[in-house]
Write a protein that holds these residues in place. Sequence first.
Motif, PDB file in Angstrom:
ATOM      1  N   ILE A  52       0.841  -1.192   0.000  1.00  0.00           N
ATOM      2  CA  ILE A  52       0.000   0.000   0.000  1.00  0.00           C
ATOM      3  C   ILE A  52       0.877   1.243   0.000  1.00  0.00           C
ATOM      4  O   ILE A  52       1.849   1.337   0.758  1.00  0.00           O
ATOM      5  CB  ILE A  52      -0.919   0.010   1.241  1.00  0.00           C
ATOM      6  CG1 ILE A  52      -1.762  -1.266   1.267  1.00  0.00           C
ATOM      7  CG2 ILE A  52      -1.806   1.252   1.250  1.00  0.00           C
ATOM      8  CD1 ILE A  52      -2.436  -1.516   2.598  1.00  0.00           C
ATOM      9  N   ARG A  53       0.514   2.170  -0.847  1.00  0.00           N
ATOM     10  CA  ARG A  53       1.189   3.469  -0.896  1.00  0.00           C
ATOM     11  C   ARG A  53       0.161   4.523  -0.500  1.00  0.00           C
ATOM     12  O   ARG A  53      -0.949   4.537  -1.029  1.00  0.00           O
ATOM     13  CB  ARG A  53       1.683   3.784  -2.313  1.00  0.00           C
ATOM     14  CG  ARG A  53       2.641   2.760  -2.874  1.00  0.00           C
ATOM     15  CD  ARG A  53       4.055   3.099  -2.470  1.00  0.00           C
ATOM     16  NE  ARG A  53       4.988   2.260  -3.198  1.00  0.00           N
ATOM     17  CZ  ARG A  53       5.855   1.462  -2.613  1.00  0.00           C
ATOM     18  NH1 ARG A  53       5.904   1.379  -1.318  1.00  0.00           N
ATOM     19  NH2 ARG A  53       6.695   0.748  -3.327  1.00  0.00           N
ATOM     20  N   THR A  54       0.528   5.386   0.433  1.00  0.00           N
ATOM     21  CA  THR A  54      -0.367   6.469   0.826  1.00  0.00           C
ATOM     22  C   THR A  54       0.379   7.788   0.763  1.00  0.00           C
ATOM     23  O   THR A  54       1.600   7.854   0.947  1.00  0.00           O
ATOM     24  CB  THR A  54      -0.914   6.256   2.250  1.00  0.00           C
ATOM     25  OG1 THR A  54       0.176   6.177   3.159  1.00  0.00           O
ATOM     26  CG2 THR A  54      -1.756   5.000   2.342  1.00  0.00           C
ATOM     27  N   ASP A  55      -0.358   8.825   0.463  1.00  0.00           N
ATOM     28  CA  ASP A  55       0.164  10.186   0.493  1.00  0.00           C
ATOM     29  C   ASP A  55      -1.012  11.130   0.713  1.00  0.00           C
ATOM     30  O   ASP A  55      -2.118  10.676   1.030  1.00  0.00           O
ATOM     31  CB  ASP A  55       0.973  10.518  -0.769  1.00  0.00           C
ATOM     32  CG  ASP A  55       0.175  10.444  -2.055  1.00  0.00           C
ATOM     33  OD1 ASP A  55      -1.079  10.569  -2.006  1.00  0.00           O
ATOM     34  OD2 ASP A  55       0.772  10.286  -3.128  1.00  0.00           O
ATOM     35  N   LYS A  56      -0.809  12.418   0.515  1.00  0.00           N
ATOM     36  CA  LYS A  56      -1.857  13.397   0.804  1.00  0.00           C
ATOM     37  C   LYS A  56      -3.088  13.226  -0.086  1.00  0.00           C
ATOM     38  O   LYS A  56      -4.164  13.725   0.237  1.00  0.00           O
ATOM     39  CB  LYS A  56      -1.305  14.815   0.688  1.00  0.00           C
ATOM     40  CG  LYS A  56      -0.829  15.181  -0.703  1.00  0.00           C
ATOM     41  CD  LYS A  56      -0.217  16.549  -0.713  1.00  0.00           C
ATOM     42  CE  LYS A  56       0.317  16.850  -2.118  1.00  0.00           C
ATOM     43  NZ  LYS A  56       0.946  18.149  -2.165  1.00  0.00           N
ATOM     44  N   GLY A  70      -4.415  10.204  -0.876  1.00  0.00           N
ATOM     45  CA  GLY A  70      -5.162   9.029  -0.455  1.00  0.00           C
ATOM     46  C   GLY A  70      -4.266   7.804  -0.484  1.00  0.00           C
ATOM     47  O   GLY A  70      -3.118   7.859  -0.063  1.00  0.00           O
ATOM     48  N   ALA A  71      -4.801   6.697  -1.021  1.00  0.00           N
ATOM     49  CA  ALA A  71      -4.061   5.432  -1.005  1.00  0.00           C
ATOM     50  C   ALA A  71      -4.092   4.773  -2.376  1.00  0.00           C
ATOM     51  O   ALA A  71      -5.001   4.992  -3.179  1.00  0.00           O
ATOM     52  CB  ALA A  71      -4.645   4.495   0.034  1.00  0.00           C
ATOM     53  N   TYR A 120      -3.203   0.741  -3.920  1.00  0.00           N
ATOM     54  CA  TYR A 120      -2.707  -0.599  -3.645  1.00  0.00           C
ATOM     55  C   TYR A 120      -2.891  -1.497  -4.845  1.00  0.00           C
ATOM     56  O   TYR A 120      -3.807  -1.347  -5.640  1.00  0.00           O
ATOM     57  CB  TYR A 120      -3.287  -1.189  -2.362  1.00  0.00           C
ATOM     58  CG  TYR A 120      -4.754  -1.563  -2.378  1.00  0.00           C
ATOM     59  CD1 TYR A 120      -5.151  -2.887  -2.550  1.00  0.00           C
ATOM     60  CD2 TYR A 120      -5.727  -0.612  -2.160  1.00  0.00           C
ATOM     61  CE1 TYR A 120      -6.481  -3.245  -2.527  1.00  0.00           C
ATOM     62  CE2 TYR A 120      -7.068  -0.955  -2.132  1.00  0.00           C
ATOM     63  CZ  TYR A 120      -7.439  -2.275  -2.319  1.00  0.00           C
ATOM     64  OH  TYR A 120      -8.757  -2.624  -2.291  1.00  0.00           O
ATOM     65  N   LYS A 130      -7.119  -4.725   3.353  1.00  0.00           N
ATOM     66  CA  LYS A 130      -6.620  -4.765   1.963  1.00  0.00           C
ATOM     67  C   LYS A 130      -6.065  -6.133   1.554  1.00  0.00           C
ATOM     68  O   LYS A 130      -5.199  -6.232   0.699  1.00  0.00           O
ATOM     69  CB  LYS A 130      -5.557  -3.704   1.734  1.00  0.00           C
ATOM     70  CG  LYS A 130      -5.935  -2.320   2.195  1.00  0.00           C
ATOM     71  CD  LYS A 130      -6.357  -1.439   1.083  1.00  0.00           C
ATOM     72  CE  LYS A 130      -6.567  -0.009   1.456  1.00  0.00           C
ATOM     73  NZ  LYS A 130      -7.746   0.258   2.263  1.00  0.00           N
TER      74      LYS A 130
END
Length: 178
Positions: A18-22, A24-25, A27, A107
């Motif tokens: 999973i990658r998240t940043d400002k 959202g996400a 996957y 997830k």
Amino acid sequence: MKTLPTRIKDVYIIKSKIRTDKRGAFYKTYNENIFKEYNLCTEFKESYYSISKKDVIRGMHFQLPPFDHEKLVYVPKGKIIDVVLDMRKKSQTFGEYVDIELSEKNKLSIYIPKGCAHGFKSLEDNTITVYNVSTAYNPDYDSGVRWDSFGMDWEIDNPIVSNRDKGFKDFAEFRIPF
């Protein structure tokens, strides 16, 4: 992405990276190289999804040979208890099942090989369950066994079950072709 074996041969839990940043996400639910490494299906022919109310049970479904298929299942919205029943007569875990929670929060995905029945119980309203399958749907080979005939405790008194699923034979009565 991690591939985790279950106690049933060739049934795997897939833990997405999973990658998240400002924003959202993000996957990934499938990676051909990882699936090849574990000798899993890499050619899916259909993809579809269901939307289920809380307390819906769908299953236990499969297609008969020669249209039997592998499945990759995940839940992008909501939460389910996913169940896989081993129907392969020569398997050491024949007649056994695994159940796992799949949800938008954890997830996780589940990989289901040919010869296994699949079903789930929705734990939340408007749960979306996505299925990727290795053969196209063929109504003449579509089949299943009753959801309440193999020992799974669904922990529910009044499930919402389709007439089709209620009409399947019990697992013990079904003539198994796998």
